[in-house]
Scaffold this active site. Structure first.
Site, mmCIF file in Angstrom:
data_model
loop_
_atom_site.group_PDB
_atom_site.id
_atom_site.type_symbol
_atom_site.label_atom_id
_atom_site.label_comp_id
_atom_site.label_asym_id
_atom_site.label_seq_id
_atom_site.Cartn_x
_atom_site.Cartn_y
_atom_site.Cartn_z
ATOM 1 C CG ASN A 76 7.011 -5.245 -2.339
ATOM 2 O OD1 ASN A 76 7.482 -6.489 -3.048
ATOM 3 N ND2 ASN A 76 6.060 -5.412 -2.109
ATOM 4 C CB THR B 132 -14.339 -2.277 -23.398
ATOM 5 O OG1 THR B 132 -15.129 -2.771 -24.525
ATOM 6 C CG2 THR B 132 -14.462 -0.872 -24.329
ATOM 7 C CB CYS C 76 -1.769 -4.530 0.314
ATOM 8 S SG CYS C 76 -0.200 -5.066 -0.409
HETATM 9 N N1 PLP Z 1 4.410 -6.111 -7.267
HETATM 10 C C1 PLP Z 1 4.558 -5.617 -6.260
HETATM 11 C C2 PLP Z 1 5.785 -6.016 -6.262
HETATM 12 C C3 PLP Z 1 3.864 -4.495 -6.135
HETATM 13 O O1 PLP Z 1 5.129 -3.828 -6.085
HETATM 14 C C4 PLP Z 1 2.449 -4.463 -6.282
HETATM 15 C C5 PLP Z 1 2.342 -2.769 -6.080
HETATM 16 O O2 PLP Z 1 2.761 -1.997 -4.273
HETATM 17 C C6 PLP Z 1 2.375 -5.228 -6.499
HETATM 18 C C7 PLP Z 1 3.308 -6.194 -7.585
HETATM 19 C C8 PLP Z 1 0.298 -5.243 -7.529
HETATM 20 O O3 PLP Z 1 0.868 -3.894 -8.119
HETATM 21 P P1 PLP Z 1 -0.505 -3.449 -8.397
HETATM 22 O O4 PLP Z 1 -0.817 -2.353 -7.222
HETATM 23 O O5 PLP Z 1 -0.530 -2.863 -9.407
HETATM 24 O O6 PLP Z 1 -2.037 -4.343 -8.168
#
Ligand code: PLP
Length: 388
Positions: free
Chosen positions: A147, A233, A322
């Protein structure tokens, strides 16, 4: 004020066609898909259509798709659902926290976890995966695209190692889906996670591919939704949106939009590096998704650059959304061997389907001058200029 958004790895805007597809499912098509009357049948059909579209995006059959609330749930469901106390799991140091923290939890619950290193290009060595195998290894979980850097991992080789050893292979493809073609059979995985909001569907939607015949313990207990793998649901408008976004992604590959996006990203990167010294692409020279460029601008604080650019209308990021705001440098860049100050001086640019050439021009009109101004204010840069 003009605003340009180059933080699509954090989240993407819902595309107009996706919103249009979802709209009726908030109003006149409101049925519970478990109901046997007309209203239920209508939403059931919509869910099954979306399942077909997601399956097509991943090269699976529709019955292998489980709808979830997003990437975090998909990763947790795969990891917690495929292993039990006493099992050994292999993962990597550059995974998203949805995987790393899920593995940490497993460790606390009596599993053994091996966290593999990466090299300076953000790549896992498949030989390390092979060396890490133990008699009780039950699962390998290695992401498809990182990411922060966008670097693509050698999944097919890892898939072959897992198949030879007869163990499960899960991949977090949240940042790969819709950016590079995915074929679960070619990867050789038993489980693969995607998230809706990274592919222009709404936040809070996602899917887990689970290969036919793979036994999975659910995270939740309840009704028989999603073949009891994910009771509750269904979020029908969200699932319809995810299905539409998958169709749009498939059509975009056919038009080779990914090649056009890579050209825009490369222009941004190239023009920045042409005029800014002591900067470089993190994960350069390796296969990457076409939308991501992570650049270190030495001698400045990435957070300061993000704020300065935001004040001028450009949205970028210092890494995973995050972990923004945390003082710790990115665990991914540190794992790649960047010095902590270089990791802190790194910025992620990530393009989306809405990004235009004018957006790239706008970024190019701001980034060099802002970096230069921040460096002038940086005691570390001044000291270095004086001493050289
Ligand atoms: N995995 C990766 C590589 C991500 O970049 C992210 C979010 O940034 C996630 C998992 C988590 O996804 P979500 O935000 O849909 O929970």
């Amino acid at each position: 004020m003009r605003r340009v958004y180059l933080d699509n790895n954090a989240t993407t805007p819902v595309l107009p066609d996706v919103l249009e597809a979802m709209r009726p499912y908030f109003t006149e098509r409101f049925g519970n898909a478990s109901s046997i009357h007309h209203h239920g049948q209508e939403t059931r059909a919509a869910i099954e259509n979306a399942r077909e579209s997601v399956a097509q995006l991943l090269g699976s059959s529709a019955s292998e798709i489980i709808f979830t609330s997003g990437g975090t749930e998909g990763d947790n469901l795969a990891i917690a659902g495929l292993v039990a106390a006493g099992d050994h799991v292999i993962t990597s140091s550059i995974e998203h926290h949805a995987v790393l923290h899920a593995c940490k939890h497993l460790q606390d619950a009596g599993c053994e976890v091996t966290v593999l290193p990466v090299d300076g290009r953000c790549l896992i060595d498949p030989a390390d995966v092979r060396r890490a195998l133990r008699p009780n290894t039950k699962l390998i979980s290695v992401m498809m695209a990182n990411n922060e850097t966008g670097v693509l991992q050698p999944l097919e080789e890892i898939g072959r190692i897992a198949a030879e050893a007869g163990i499960c292979f899960h991949t977090d493809a949240v940042q790969a889906a819709g950016k590079v073609p995915i074929d679960v059979k070619q990867i050789g995985c038993q489980a693969l996670t995607i998230s809706g909001h990274k592919i222009h569907a709404p936040q809070g939607t996602g899917a887990l591919y689970l290969k036919k015949g793979t036994k999975l313990r659910p995270l939740f207990y309840g009704g028989r939704h999603e073949r009891s793998h994910r009771p509750g649901t269904e979020n029908v408008p969200g699932i319809v949106g995810l299905g539409k976004a998958a169709q749009i992604a498939i059509a975009a590959f056919a038009r080779e939009d990914d090649t056009k996006m890579a050209a825009m990203r490369d222009r941004l990167q190239h023009e920045i590096l042409k005029v800014i010294d002591e900067a470089g692409v993190n994960g350069d020279g390796t296969p990457r998704v076409p939308n991501t460029s992570n650049i270190h601008f030495d001698h400045i604080e990435g957070e300061s650059l993000v704020i300065a650019l935001d004040l001028k209308g450009l949205a970028v990021s210092t890494g995973a959304a995050c972990s923004s705001g945390a003082i710790e440098p990115s665990h991914v860049l540190v794992a790649m061997g960047l010095r902590p100050d270089q990791a802190r001086a790194s910025i992620r640019f990530s393009l989306g389907k809405q990004t235009t050439d004018e957006d790239i021009d706008f970024a190019l009109s701001l980034v060099p001058e802002t970096v230069a101004r921040l460096r002038e204010l940086s005691p570390a840069y001044k000291k270095q200029v004086i001493t050289t």
